[in-house]
Design a protein around this motif. Structure first.
Motif, PDB file in Angstrom:
ATOM      1  N   TRP A   1       0.817  -1.215   0.000  1.00 54.13           N
ATOM      2  CA  TRP A   1       0.000   0.000   0.000  1.00 54.13           C
ATOM      3  C   TRP A   1       0.850   1.263   0.000  1.00 54.13           C
ATOM      4  N   THR A   2       2.023   1.211   0.589  1.00 51.92           N
ATOM      5  CA  THR A   2       2.907   2.383   0.589  1.00 51.92           C
ATOM      6  C   THR A   2       3.404   2.663  -0.822  1.00 51.92           C
TER       7      THR A   2
ATOM      8  N   ILE B   1      -6.405   5.579  -3.265  1.00 54.59           N
ATOM      9  CA  ILE B   1      -5.153   4.849  -3.020  1.00 54.59           C
ATOM     10  C   ILE B   1      -4.205   5.709  -2.190  1.00 54.59           C
ATOM     11  N   ILE B   2      -4.102   6.979  -2.538  1.00 57.92           N
ATOM     12  CA  ILE B   2      -3.219   7.895  -1.799  1.00 57.92           C
ATOM     13  C   ILE B   2      -3.651   7.979  -0.332  1.00 57.92           C
TER      14      ILE B   2
ATOM     15  N   ILE C   1      -9.747  -0.035  -1.117  1.00 55.57           N
ATOM     16  CA  ILE C   1      -8.666  -0.402  -2.050  1.00 55.57           C
ATOM     17  C   ILE C   1      -8.195  -1.846  -1.917  1.00 55.57           C
ATOM     18  N   LYS C   2      -8.532  -2.500  -0.837  1.00 55.34           N
ATOM     19  CA  LYS C   2      -8.072  -3.873  -0.640  1.00 55.34           C
ATOM     20  C   LYS C   2      -9.003  -4.911  -1.269  1.00 55.34           C
ATOM     21  N   THR C   3     -10.043  -4.462  -1.928  1.00 50.62           N
ATOM     22  CA  THR C   3     -10.995  -5.406  -2.515  1.00 50.62           C
ATOM     23  C   THR C   3     -10.610  -5.760  -3.951  1.00 50.62           C
TER      24      THR C   3
END
Length: 102
Positions: free
Chosen positions: A40-41, A69-70, A77-79
């Motif tokens: 994610w970073t 996302i930012i 966002i994890k889906t």
């Protein structure tokens, strides 16, 4: 795309897009790779880079996805659905650029 056309004219916009497309595609690939790896970073860093110029060539939908996302909007966002939506937005963005280049 309207900003490019207004600022650079049709010929200038094409020249800009032609020069930028390889970089845009690279950033898109890096973003998708980071998202797929659940880094994610790195995904946020890629999204930040893309967002800086996305207003010139992308849809508002794509920009909104980049913003999520930012912000690391984890629930979204994890889906798998988000990743699929992102892939479709990237494909649409690159198609839109290619149409303007033809």
């Amino acid at each position: 795309m309207d900003i490019l056309l207004e600022s650079l004219g049709a010929a200038g916009a094409k020249q800009f897009l032609r020069a930028s497309l390889p970089h845009i595609q690279k950033y898109h690939a890096n973003l998708l790779a980071a998202m797929s790896a659940q880094d994610w970073t790195a995904a946020a860093a890629c999204a930040h880079l893309l967002k800086g110029t996305a207003a010139l060539y992308a849809t508002q939908e794509f920009i909104s996805l980049l913003e999520k996302i930012i912000k690391k909007d984890d629930e979204t966002i994890k889906t798998a659905q988000f990743l699929e939506t992102l892939q479709m937005a990237i494909n649409a963005t690159e198609s839109r650029i290619n149409i303007n280049l033809s």
